[in-house]
Design a protein around this motif. Structure first.
Motif, PDB file in Angstrom:
ATOM      1  N   UNK A 143       0.812  -1.221   0.000  1.00  0.00           N
ATOM      2  CA  UNK A 143       0.000   0.000   0.000  1.00  0.00           C
ATOM      3  C   UNK A 143       0.841   1.264   0.000  1.00  0.00           C
ATOM      4  N   UNK A 144       2.025   1.227   0.584  1.00  0.00           N
ATOM      5  CA  UNK A 144       2.842   2.431   0.706  1.00  0.00           C
ATOM      6  C   UNK A 144       3.643   2.668  -0.567  1.00  0.00           C
ATOM      7  N   UNK A 145       3.455   3.788  -1.242  1.00  0.00           N
ATOM      8  CA  UNK A 145       4.302   4.105  -2.402  1.00  0.00           C
ATOM      9  C   UNK A 145       5.763   4.256  -1.969  1.00  0.00           C
ATOM     10  N   UNK A 146       6.683   3.784  -2.794  1.00  0.00           N
ATOM     11  CA  UNK A 146       8.099   3.809  -2.428  1.00  0.00           C
ATOM     12  C   UNK A 146       8.618   5.233  -2.270  1.00  0.00           C
ATOM     13  N   UNK A 147       8.094   6.169  -3.090  1.00  0.00           N
ATOM     14  CA  UNK A 147       8.587   7.542  -2.983  1.00  0.00           C
ATOM     15  C   UNK A 147       8.152   8.176  -1.656  1.00  0.00           C
ATOM     16  N   UNK A 148       6.920   7.843  -1.208  1.00  0.00           N
ATOM     17  CA  UNK A 148       6.442   8.378   0.067  1.00  0.00           C
ATOM     18  C   UNK A 148       7.232   7.791   1.227  1.00  0.00           C
ATOM     19  N   UNK A 149       7.507   6.488   1.138  1.00  0.00           N
ATOM     20  CA  UNK A 149       8.319   5.849   2.171  1.00  0.00           C
ATOM     21  C   UNK A 149       9.723   6.444   2.180  1.00  0.00           C
ATOM     22  N   UNK A 150      10.254   6.744   0.988  1.00  0.00           N
ATOM     23  CA  UNK A 150      11.570   7.374   0.922  1.00  0.00           C
ATOM     24  C   UNK A 150      11.587   8.746   1.567  1.00  0.00           C
ATOM     25  N   UNK A 151      10.524   9.516   1.345  1.00  0.00           N
ATOM     26  CA  UNK A 151      10.432  10.834   1.990  1.00  0.00           C
ATOM     27  C   UNK A 151      10.346  10.697   3.504  1.00  0.00           C
ATOM     28  N   UNK A 152       9.621   9.687   3.984  1.00  0.00           N
ATOM     29  CA  UNK A 152       9.556   9.454   5.426  1.00  0.00           C
ATOM     30  C   UNK A 152      10.937   9.119   5.992  1.00  0.00           C
ATOM     31  N   UNK A 153      11.693   8.307   5.264  1.00  0.00           N
ATOM     32  CA  UNK A 153      13.033   7.941   5.720  1.00  0.00           C
ATOM     33  C   UNK A 153      13.936   9.168   5.773  1.00  0.00           C
ATOM     34  N   UNK A 154      13.849  10.020   4.755  1.00  0.00           N
ATOM     35  CA  UNK A 154      14.669  11.230   4.742  1.00  0.00           C
ATOM     36  C   UNK A 154      14.271  12.166   5.886  1.00  0.00           C
TER      37      UNK A 154
END
Length: 315
Positions: A143-154
């Motif tokens: 369900x989580x888009x990879x770009x959104x997860x990447x922004x969360x990690x950053x």
């Protein structure tokens, strides 16, 4: 077997030829070209200069002639010159291929090493709390888009350490390379591992209900032997298919991730080339991605016979 390989290779060549035609002509259908973009940026259009530039770039010739020049050069390893940088297209593409390949390979390794064991555990522990927890994790990954997860990690990195993780395209040691690629690879591989886990679980549940599994348990085989040597070995074919598809997808599907983490890879470079109508770069990159996809499907078909001795490709 030899006749089957010949047929498959012939179909691969036909597929790549069709892709090359589609790539070339669709790119020309898109409104605007590199000459219009360059003159629009300058704010002044001199018809004579525009005609000279079109002639110099070769885009004033008939489309069939342009296609022949491109595809014959591609087969010889001559990718032409970039319209924007005026450098050889191969010189622009080659440094970016290892970056994307490392990122995709590490993401695929993370996906398989996490998804397959967790899928087996979820199937074996069907109906337990652990199974429900793993299913929630897998659904979250899908369900989580990879770009959104990447922004969360950053964002989390800035909040915890006061800075974002910097990407080093030329690591000097293995440890530095792992530290550089592991975060974006895990972000991309999280979705792939979730898909791999669900496919593994579904396939394992189907196999665990077979008679030979009950026979193996009745003979006193250990749980590990039953789950991994008997069940997983017979449930692995759908998993191999998914991993092969994901491998092909990751080569050209890292556009957003490379943009979020500022990675100078192939996918990000392809988007920039499309925006500038840099025909040699776009055509050659898409063809290279197509070769990877077709080759990945061929390798998956060959792996079927390796993992399942019942499959034989007859002449």
């Amino acid at each position: 077997m030899f006749a089957y390989l010949v047929r498959r290779l012939f179909l691969m060549l036909v597929t790549l030829f069709g892709i090359s035609v589609v790539i070339f002509f669709l790119l020309r259908i898109v409104p605007g070209n590199i000459v219009d973009i360059l003159f629009a940026a300058a704010g002044y259009v001199d018809p004579a200069d525009k005609a000279n530039l079109e002639k110099e770039l070769g885009i004033d010739q008939p489309l069939v002639v342009q296609y022949w020049h491109w595809i014959s050069g591609f087969l010889r390893g001559d990718f032409g010159y970039s319209y924007v940088s005026e450098k050889p297209a191969l010189q622009e593409i080659l440094p970016r291929i290892p970056i994307t390949a490392r990122l995709a390979g590490l993401a695929l390794l993370f996906s398989a090493s996490i998804g397959i064991p967790l899928g087996v555990i979820s199937a074996v522990k069907q109906g337990t709390r652990l199974d429900y927890a793993l299913r929630v994790v897998s659904l979250s990954g899908l369900s989580l888009p990879s770009f959104w997860l990447g922004l969360l990690v950053l964002t989390a990195s800035v909040a915890m350490f006061g800075q974002m993780p910097l990407f080093n395209p030329n690591p000097q040691s293995f440890g530095e390379a792992v530290a550089t690629y592991c975060i974006p690879a895990m972000v991309v591989g999280f979705r792939s591992s979730a898909l791999t886990m669900r496919i593994t679980r579904s396939s394992m549940l189907e196999v665990l209900r077979q008679d030979y599994i009950r026979t193996a348990r009745a003979k006193g085989a250990s749980d590990a032997a039953v789950n991994y040597q008997h069940a997983l070995k017979n449930a692995i074919l759908p998993v191999i298919t998914v991993i092969g598809i994901e491998a092909a997808f990751l080569i050209g599907g890292l556009i957003v991730t490379e943009t979020v983490f500022n990675i100078p890879g192939v996918a990000r470079f392809l988007v920039e080339a499309i925006r500038w109508r840099d025909y040699p770069i776009v055509q050659n990159l898409v063809m290279l991605i197509a070769v990877v996809v077709v080759s990945a499907n061929f390798i998956v078909d060959m792996l079927y016979a390796v993992f399942d001795p019942r499959i034989r490709y007859t002449d």
